[in-house]
Write a protein that holds these residues in place. Structure first.
Motif, PDB file in Angstrom:
ATOM      1  N   GLN A  41      63.992  52.989  63.601  1.00 31.09           N
ATOM      2  CA  GLN A  41      62.918  52.153  64.123  1.00 31.09           C
ATOM      3  C   GLN A  41      61.528  52.767  63.935  1.00 31.09           C
ATOM      4  O   GLN A  41      60.527  52.156  64.301  1.00 31.09           O
ATOM      5  N   LEU A  42      61.471  53.977  63.371  1.00 28.28           N
ATOM      6  CA  LEU A  42      60.168  54.611  63.163  1.00 28.28           C
ATOM      7  C   LEU A  42      59.360  53.807  62.159  1.00 28.28           C
ATOM      8  O   LEU A  42      59.900  53.288  61.177  1.00 28.28           O
ATOM      9  N   ASP A  43      58.050  53.738  62.394  1.00 26.10           N
ATOM     10  CA  ASP A  43      57.198  53.061  61.412  1.00 26.10           C
ATOM     11  C   ASP A  43      56.874  54.036  60.279  1.00 26.10           C
ATOM     12  O   ASP A  43      57.281  55.209  60.307  1.00 26.10           O
ATOM     13  N   ASP A  44      56.154  53.558  59.288  1.00 25.54           N
ATOM     14  CA  ASP A  44      55.872  54.381  58.102  1.00 25.54           C
ATOM     15  C   ASP A  44      55.088  55.648  58.448  1.00 25.54           C
ATOM     16  O   ASP A  44      55.370  56.724  57.927  1.00 25.54           O
ATOM     17  N   ILE A  45      54.105  55.539  59.318  1.00 31.47           N
ATOM     18  CA  ILE A  45      53.305  56.713  59.705  1.00 31.47           C
ATOM     19  C   ILE A  45      54.183  57.740  60.409  1.00 31.47           C
ATOM     20  O   ILE A  45      54.099  58.940  60.132  1.00 31.47           O
ATOM     21  N   GLN A  46      55.035  57.284  61.328  1.00 35.56           N
ATOM     22  CA  GLN A  46      55.925  58.204  62.041  1.00 35.56           C
ATOM     23  C   GLN A  46      56.882  58.899  61.067  1.00 35.56           C
ATOM     24  O   GLN A  46      57.158  60.097  61.206  1.00 35.56           O
ATOM     25  N   ARG A  47      57.385  58.171  60.079  1.00 39.21           N
ATOM     26  CA  ARG A  47      58.270  58.785  59.079  1.00 39.21           C
ATOM     27  C   ARG A  47      57.526  59.830  58.245  1.00 39.21           C
ATOM     28  O   ARG A  47      58.058  60.896  57.973  1.00 39.21           O
ATOM     29  N   ILE A  48      56.308  59.517  57.866  1.00 37.32           N
ATOM     30  CA  ILE A  48      55.512  60.473  57.082  1.00 37.32           C
ATOM     31  C   ILE A  48      55.232  61.721  57.912  1.00 37.32           C
ATOM     32  O   ILE A  48      55.383  62.852  57.429  1.00 37.32           O
ATOM     33  N   VAL A  49      54.820  61.540  59.167  1.00 38.22           N
ATOM     34  CA  VAL A  49      54.569  62.684  60.054  1.00 38.22           C
ATOM     35  C   VAL A  49      55.846  63.497  60.208  1.00 38.22           C
ATOM     36  O   VAL A  49      55.820  64.736  60.132  1.00 38.22           O
ATOM     37  N   TYR A  50      56.955  62.819  60.403  1.00 42.15           N
ATOM     38  CA  TYR A  50      58.241  63.506  60.537  1.00 42.15           C
ATOM     39  C   TYR A  50      58.531  64.352  59.297  1.00 42.15           C
ATOM     40  O   TYR A  50      58.893  65.533  59.413  1.00 42.15           O
ATOM     41  N   LEU A  51      58.385  63.778  58.121  1.00 47.29           N
ATOM     42  CA  LEU A  51      58.690  64.513  56.887  1.00 47.29           C
ATOM     43  C   LEU A  51      57.738  65.694  56.686  1.00 47.29           C
ATOM     44  O   LEU A  51      58.162  66.766  56.238  1.00 47.29           O
ATOM     45  N   ILE A  52      56.479  65.509  57.044  1.00 47.45           N
ATOM     46  CA  ILE A  52      55.521  66.624  56.968  1.00 47.45           C
ATOM     47  C   ILE A  52      55.960  67.748  57.909  1.00 47.45           C
ATOM     48  O   ILE A  52      55.908  68.934  57.547  1.00 47.45           O
ATOM     49  N   LEU A  53      56.396  67.398  59.112  1.00 44.54           N
ATOM     50  CA  LEU A  53      56.847  68.413  60.069  1.00 44.54           C
ATOM     51  C   LEU A  53      58.101  69.132  59.586  1.00 44.54           C
ATOM     52  O   LEU A  53      58.236  70.347  59.774  1.00 44.54           O
ATOM     53  N   VAL A  54      59.014  68.407  58.942  1.00 41.62           N
ATOM     54  CA  VAL A  54      60.217  69.045  58.393  1.00 41.62           C
ATOM     55  C   VAL A  54      59.825  70.033  57.293  1.00 41.62           C
ATOM     56  O   VAL A  54      60.315  71.170  57.263  1.00 41.62           O
ATOM     57  N   ILE A  55      58.928  69.620  56.418  1.00 39.09           N
ATOM     58  CA  ILE A  55      58.471  70.522  55.355  1.00 39.09           C
ATOM     59  C   ILE A  55      57.779  71.735  55.964  1.00 39.09           C
ATOM     60  O   ILE A  55      58.015  72.877  55.553  1.00 39.09           O
ATOM     61  N   LEU A  56      56.925  71.501  56.961  1.00 40.98           N
ATOM     62  CA  LEU A  56      56.223  72.605  57.616  1.00 40.98           C
ATOM     63  C   LEU A  56      57.212  73.577  58.265  1.00 40.98           C
ATOM     64  O   LEU A  56      57.057  74.793  58.158  1.00 40.98           O
ATOM     65  N   ALA A  57      58.239  73.051  58.922  1.00 49.81           N
ATOM     66  CA  ALA A  57      59.246  73.921  59.548  1.00 49.81           C
ATOM     67  C   ALA A  57      59.967  74.753  58.497  1.00 49.81           C
ATOM     68  O   ALA A  57      60.208  75.954  58.693  1.00 49.81           O
ATOM     69  N   ALA A  58      60.295  74.151  57.362  1.00 50.82           N
ATOM     70  CA  ALA A  58      60.971  74.892  56.296  1.00 50.82           C
ATOM     71  C   ALA A  58      60.042  75.953  55.697  1.00 50.82           C
ATOM     72  O   ALA A  58      60.450  77.100  55.470  1.00 50.82           O
ATOM     73  N   VAL A  59      58.788  75.584  55.462  1.00 46.88           N
ATOM     74  CA  VAL A  59      57.819  76.541  54.912  1.00 46.88           C
ATOM     75  C   VAL A  59      57.604  77.694  55.886  1.00 46.88           C
ATOM     76  O   VAL A  59      57.531  78.864  55.479  1.00 46.88           O
ATOM     77  N   LEU A  60      57.506  77.389  57.183  1.00 47.82           N
ATOM     78  CA  LEU A  60      57.332  78.445  58.181  1.00 47.82           C
ATOM     79  C   LEU A  60      58.518  79.397  58.205  1.00 47.82           C
ATOM     80  O   LEU A  60      58.348  80.620  58.347  1.00 47.82           O
ATOM     81  N   THR A  61      59.714  78.859  58.071  1.00 50.51           N
ATOM     82  CA  THR A  61      60.905  79.714  58.040  1.00 50.51           C
ATOM     83  C   THR A  61      60.826  80.681  56.866  1.00 50.51           C
ATOM     84  O   THR A  61      61.027  81.884  57.019  1.00 50.51           O
ATOM     85  N   VAL A  62      60.477  80.156  55.700  1.00 51.99           N
ATOM     86  CA  VAL A  62      60.351  81.005  54.509  1.00 51.99           C
ATOM     87  C   VAL A  62      59.199  81.988  54.678  1.00 51.99           C
ATOM     88  O   VAL A  62      59.323  83.173  54.350  1.00 51.99           O
ATOM     89  N   LEU A  63      58.081  81.508  55.203  1.00 49.38           N
ATOM     90  CA  LEU A  63      56.919  82.366  55.400  1.00 49.38           C
ATOM     91  C   LEU A  63      57.239  83.537  56.325  1.00 49.38           C
ATOM     92  O   LEU A  63      56.852  84.676  56.058  1.00 49.38           O
ATOM     93  N   LEU A  64      57.983  83.264  57.398  1.00 55.31           N
ATOM     94  CA  LEU A  64      58.321  84.331  58.342  1.00 55.31           C
ATOM     95  C   LEU A  64      59.367  85.288  57.792  1.00 55.31           C
ATOM     96  O   LEU A  64      59.517  86.396  58.302  1.00 55.31           O
ATOM     97  N   LEU A  65      60.081  84.881  56.768  1.00 59.15           N
ATOM     98  CA  LEU A  65      61.027  85.789  56.113  1.00 59.15           C
ATOM     99  C   LEU A  65      60.370  86.583  54.986  1.00 59.15           C
ATOM    100  O   LEU A  65      60.922  87.581  54.528  1.00 59.15           O
ATOM    101  N   THR A  66      59.195  86.161  54.552  1.00 56.29           N
ATOM    102  CA  THR A  66      58.505  86.826  53.450  1.00 56.29           C
ATOM    103  C   THR A  66      58.226  88.310  53.716  1.00 56.29           C
ATOM    104  O   THR A  66      58.441  89.140  52.829  1.00 56.29           O
TER     105      THR A  66
END
Length: 175
Positions: free
Chosen positions: A58-83
């Motif tokens: 039921q998420l609208d397009d903006i909510q889906r985009i925000v969600y995907l950005i947050l997922v990417i950010l979480a993955a990047v942060l995980t990699v960044l903290l392992l660097t």
């Protein structure tokens, strides 16, 4: 001044050589990264479970985009903290501990900014879905302001009230 083993002491107050200081700083940095990694993993785990919830469709397009950005950010942060760990594993035998600590400290500072955005963004998404877009934007802005105050303004205030040796300036005046 030299230590018992002949190394130059760079911090007379702590009686530390450059290598000892780098070892202590690396240890402190690792502790900070453990805390950040745990928080990032919890938020990432939360985000990764959302698509499997009934309301996700039921998420609208903006909510889906925000969600995907947050997922990417979480993955990047995980990699960044392992660097820093990868950097250490690659360079530790080259006696570059000071450089590893300095570069890793920069990475952790960048990760702190990312963690603030991830936490505020995740809370914002939840408020957007549950209450509405205006509430989501309000929560995002309020949390970013709170982070700015606690992570930038408050340390500056504490630093201003302290002297270089860690004794509060007003405590010295009273003695």
């Amino acid at each position: 001044m030299k230590s018992a083993d002949g190394d130059h002491i760079i911090d007379p107050e702590r009686q530390e050589t450059r290598e000892q200081q780098a070892d202590r700083n690396w240890s402190e940095l690792l502790q900070e990264m453990r805390v950040m990694e745990t928080g990032t993993q919890i938020l990432a785990g939360f985000l990764f479970t959302l698509p499997f919830q009934q309301r996700f469709g039921q998420l609208d397009d903006i909510q889906r985009i925000v969600y995907l950005i947050l997922v990417i950010l979480a993955a990047v942060l995980t990699v960044l903290l392992l660097t820093p760990i990868g950097l250490h594993r690659t360079l530790f035998r080259q006696r570059l501990k000071h450089e590893i600590v300095e570069r890793s400290a920069v990475i952790v500072r960048i990760a702190l900014i990312g963690a603030a955005v991830l936490a505020a963004g995740t809370a914002s998404l939840v408020f957007d879905v549950v209450v509405g877009r205006a509430a989501g934007i309000t929560v995002l802005l309020v949390l970013l302001i709170v982070v700015g105050l606690l992570w930038l303004a408050y340390p500056a205030l504490v630093g201003r009230k302290s002297t270089p040796n860690g004794v509060r300036a007003d405590a010295e005046e009273g003695s």
